[in-house]
Design a protein around this motif. Sequence first.
Motif, mmCIF file in Angstrom:
data_model
loop_
_atom_site.group_PDB
_atom_site.id
_atom_site.type_symbol
_atom_site.label_atom_id
_atom_site.label_comp_id
_atom_site.label_asym_id
_atom_site.label_seq_id
_atom_site.Cartn_x
_atom_site.Cartn_y
_atom_site.Cartn_z
ATOM 1 N N GLU A 71 16.539 18.651 -18.222
ATOM 2 C CA GLU A 71 16.115 17.462 -18.955
ATOM 3 C C GLU A 71 14.586 17.378 -19.037
ATOM 4 O OE1 GLU A 71 17.388 12.798 -19.135
ATOM 5 O OE2 GLU A 71 17.666 13.889 -17.262
ATOM 6 N N SER A 112 19.842 12.782 -21.646
ATOM 7 C CA SER A 112 20.846 12.029 -20.895
ATOM 8 C C SER A 112 20.811 10.571 -21.325
ATOM 9 C CB SER A 112 20.585 12.139 -19.390
ATOM 10 O OG SER A 112 19.377 11.502 -19.055
ATOM 11 N N LYS A 144 26.321 8.706 -15.927
ATOM 12 C CA LYS A 144 25.274 9.347 -16.704
ATOM 13 C C LYS A 144 25.882 10.470 -17.534
ATOM 14 C CE LYS A 144 20.492 10.775 -16.249
ATOM 15 N NZ LYS A 144 19.395 11.053 -15.299
ATOM 16 N N TYR A 149 25.230 13.724 -20.201
ATOM 17 C CA TYR A 149 24.250 14.727 -20.606
ATOM 18 C C TYR A 149 24.687 15.354 -21.918
ATOM 19 C CZ TYR A 149 22.501 14.335 -15.865
ATOM 20 O OH TYR A 149 21.979 13.858 -14.695
#
Length: 79
Positions: A35, A42, A50, A52
């Motif tokens: 990330e 995300s 969470k 992604y």
Amino acid sequence: MRRKQVINFFKTFILEIYNYESNEGMLYLKLHDLEKQDYITSSWGNDGEKFYRISQIGNNILDTHYKQNHTLFRNLIEE
């Protein structure tokens, strides 16, 4: 990171996922690295989970890698 390094990074990441089944903390560290390098994004869900998603940059790199490997594989078969 150069393209070859990025491809190697993704290869290593994918292979390492299998090693993270018993150590989820390491998986999240790797996801955080991806990330930070803008290869994935995300977002947080309503229940605190969470999610992604691969970014356009990450998708382009994987697409290039796929095309390179597909061509290599096809050349090996045709020989």
